[in-house]
Design an enzyme around this catalytic site. Structure first.
Site, PDB file in Angstrom:
ATOM      1  CB  CYS A 174     -16.220  23.210  13.266  1.00  0.00           C
ATOM      2  SG  CYS A 174     -15.869  24.695  14.204  1.00  0.00           S
TER       3      CYS A 174
ATOM      4  N   GLY B  90     -12.747  13.146  19.551  1.00  0.00           N
ATOM      5  CA  GLY B  90     -13.388  13.620  20.768  1.00  0.00           C
ATOM      6  C   GLY B  90     -13.856  12.483  21.656  1.00  0.00           C
TER       7      GLY B  90
ATOM      8  N   GLY C 247     -11.428  19.066  17.367  1.00  0.00           N
ATOM      9  CA  GLY C 247     -11.066  18.095  16.347  1.00  0.00           C
ATOM     10  C   GLY C 247     -12.258  17.284  15.905  1.00  0.00           C
ATOM     11  CB  SER C 248     -12.394  14.121  14.052  1.00  0.00           C
ATOM     12  OG  SER C 248     -11.675  13.219  14.874  1.00  0.00           O
TER      13      SER C 248
ATOM     14  CD  GLU D 294     -16.440  24.019  21.172  1.00  0.00           C
ATOM     15  OE1 GLU D 294     -17.208  23.750  20.209  1.00  0.00           O
ATOM     16  OE2 GLU D 294     -16.800  24.664  22.157  1.00  0.00           O
TER      17      GLU D 294
END
Length: 526
Positions: free
Chosen positions: A316, A265, A260-261, A282
């Protein structure tokens, strides 16, 4: 993230019309109904408020999912934890057989699952098919891994002793996934976790819950058929601030894998670390391609174009920056602009379209705000960046923006098809520009100069987890560990030795001397 664009390229110039997938056909093929329970651990449950899923393709409702409440979450995690106590005793090659059958089940349902990915997320059907194929491929990888969970043996300084290293199942793995790869990221974690002897508790993005229900139903089918507890693959659907944080704070979840963002994170990392749990993060990407004057411009054009507009820039590993040698800048940008102007945009179920919608109206607003920031900071829009009047209201034209590396917006990850164009004079300058962002996931250089390629992949080169030569920022394969550095989080999933994150390491000293000897020459008399 991981899409095999080189396979797709030849098809783009010879496309046939296809019939759009109907919602009813996609849901029926995967056993979904108008209202679906969002929790599973051997049985299906909900208890929370239903949420309606609206397709970004045309703005029409698909179906609804009943979120889990706290009581349902507790019951699901308890069952998933119980299932681990049995699953960890199953020999790893036997666990691999289950994953093999899961891969076959996914293959049998590939078309229907790809249809649902397209409808729910807006990804073009070609990309959706590639994402499901990736699930099948990681199952194949994990099956082989189930016979290769190697430990080491080491010589001991003590006579008639041996030291060995073993890897044991870890526990419940909480998998929190993002909307842009609604099924692939679950499969990366699940296939590896299962062969390692772990059970999985999946919390998908609230934007894409239907694909999660569908995948869990397929896993349930396989586990029941093979005589195992289906709670091995459990599911909880709900808001991240509620259900996600229950996962992050519960000590029964041994590992949290979060995609995610960057702000998300940081939040996950703090909560999991406070209880000394493990996490794989990630997070953000800000992929750059260096286009050298010594490279092949046709290769560069393809790599940059697909990396930037694939999944409408919502990966991403999307290419967000292109750093072009000054001597070829004008020629390359003119060719890229021409290609951008001819990009087929529309209903992603139609194979004539190369770019579908953004995931929702909020994503469109974010893109438009980034374009305004470019202008305010002294950059200029070369082309694109317009809203399109198409059903659903989530379609845009891909944007080329000429910027300076020092502009703040260049250091941000805008999850949309906005590509920043920059110039450089020397390869050292290009690498410095590429690395001068907080993110460190994916990077690439297009060059036929061996020295440039070697410098780029050396310790003085790219600081990213992925560094490609003569290919784009996307297209990573499952055999290599996937992940990045800096604000990307440092996690690794999928191939190589990423499996070690899903197991606990144990070092054992084996004494067959008949006596007791201490290390470091220590002698104790009794």
């Amino acid at each position: 993230m991981i899409l095999r664009w080189l396979r797709i390229w030849p098809m783009l110039w010879d496309m046939e019309d296809t019939m759009p997938t109907t919602v009813e056909r996609a849901l029926e093929a995967l056993g979904l109904t108008d209202l679906n329970p969002g929790g599973f651990a051997g049985s299906w449950m909900g208890g929370g408020r239903p949420q309606q899923v609206v397709s970004p393709v045309d703005g029409q409702p698909l179906a609804s999912v009943e979120n889990v409440d706290r009581d349902a979450f507790e019951a699901i995690l308890a069952r998933c934890s119980e299932a681990f106590l049995v699953w960890r005793r199953v020999p790893a090659p036997k666990r691999g057989e289950v994953v093999k059958e899961l891969g076959l089940e996914l293959a049998r349902n590939k078309e229907a699952l790809a249809d649902l990915v397209t409808l729910e997320m807006g990804k073009t059907r070609r990309e959706a098919l590639g994402e499901v194929q990736e699930m099948i491929d990681i199952c194949d990888f994990a099956v082989g891994l189930s016979r290769q969970l190697y430990g080491l043996t080491m010589p001991s300084e003590r006579g008639r002793h041996r030291i060995q290293e073993q890897w044991h199942p870890l526990g419940v793995v909480g998998v929190i996934t993002a909307f842009n790869f609604p099924v692939a990221v679950w499969s990366w974690n699940t296939a590896i976790a299962l062969v390692c002897g772990d059970t999985v508790l999946w919390k998908p993005s609230s934007r894409t819950p239907l694909t999660a229900v569908a995948c869990t139903r397929l896993a349930e089918r396989v586990l029941r058929r093979m005589g195992y507890d289906p709670a091995v693959c459990s599911l909880v659907i709900g808001r991240g601030s509620e259900i996600g944080d229950l996962i992050n704070t519960d000590p029964r979840v041994a590992l949290v894998s979060y995609t995610g963002s960057v702000p998300g994170g940081r939040h996950v990392g703090r909560l999991v670390q406070e209880r000394f749990g493990r996490h794989i993060l990630e997070l953000g990407g800000n992929g750059a391609v260096i286009v050298s004057e010594k490279g092949d411009l046709d290769t560069a054009l393809r790599a940059v174009y697909f990396g930037a507009i694939g999944t409408a820039g919502q990966r991403c590993t999307s290419t967000r920056r292109v750093i072009i040698h000054a001597s070829i800048y004008d020629t390359f940008v003119a060719r890229l602009q021409d290609l951008y102007g001819r990009t087929p945009i529309g209903d992603p179920r139609d194979d004539k379209q190369l770019m579908g919608p953004l995931v929702d109206a909020g994503a469109v607003d974010t893109m438009m705000a980034a374009i305004e920031a470019v202008k305010a900071q002294g950059g200029s829009i070369r082309c694109g960046g317009e809203r399109l009047d198409l059903p659903g209201g989530c379609y845009v034209t891909p944007c080329l923006a000429e910027v300076r590396p020092s502009m703040p917006i260049v250091r941000e990850e805008t999850f949309a098809p906005v590509l920043y164009l920059m110039r450089y004079e020397t390869i050292e300058e290009a690498i410095r520009i590429q690395n001068d962002v907080p993110q460190g996931l994916s990077s690439a250089i297009i060059t036929n100069d061996l020295r440039e390629a070697e410098l780029f992949t050396s310790p003085e080169g790219s600081d990213c987890g992925l560094a490609n030569v003569n290919t784009g920022t996307s297209g990573a394969e499952i055999g290599g560990a996937f992940g990045g550095e800096k604000e990307t989080g440092g996690g690794r999933e999928s191939g190589s030795d990423a499996w070690k994150a899903y197991m606990r390491r144990q070092t054992s000293a084996i004494n067959y001397s008949g006596g007791v000897e201490l290390a470091q020459g220590i002698v104790l008399e009794i």
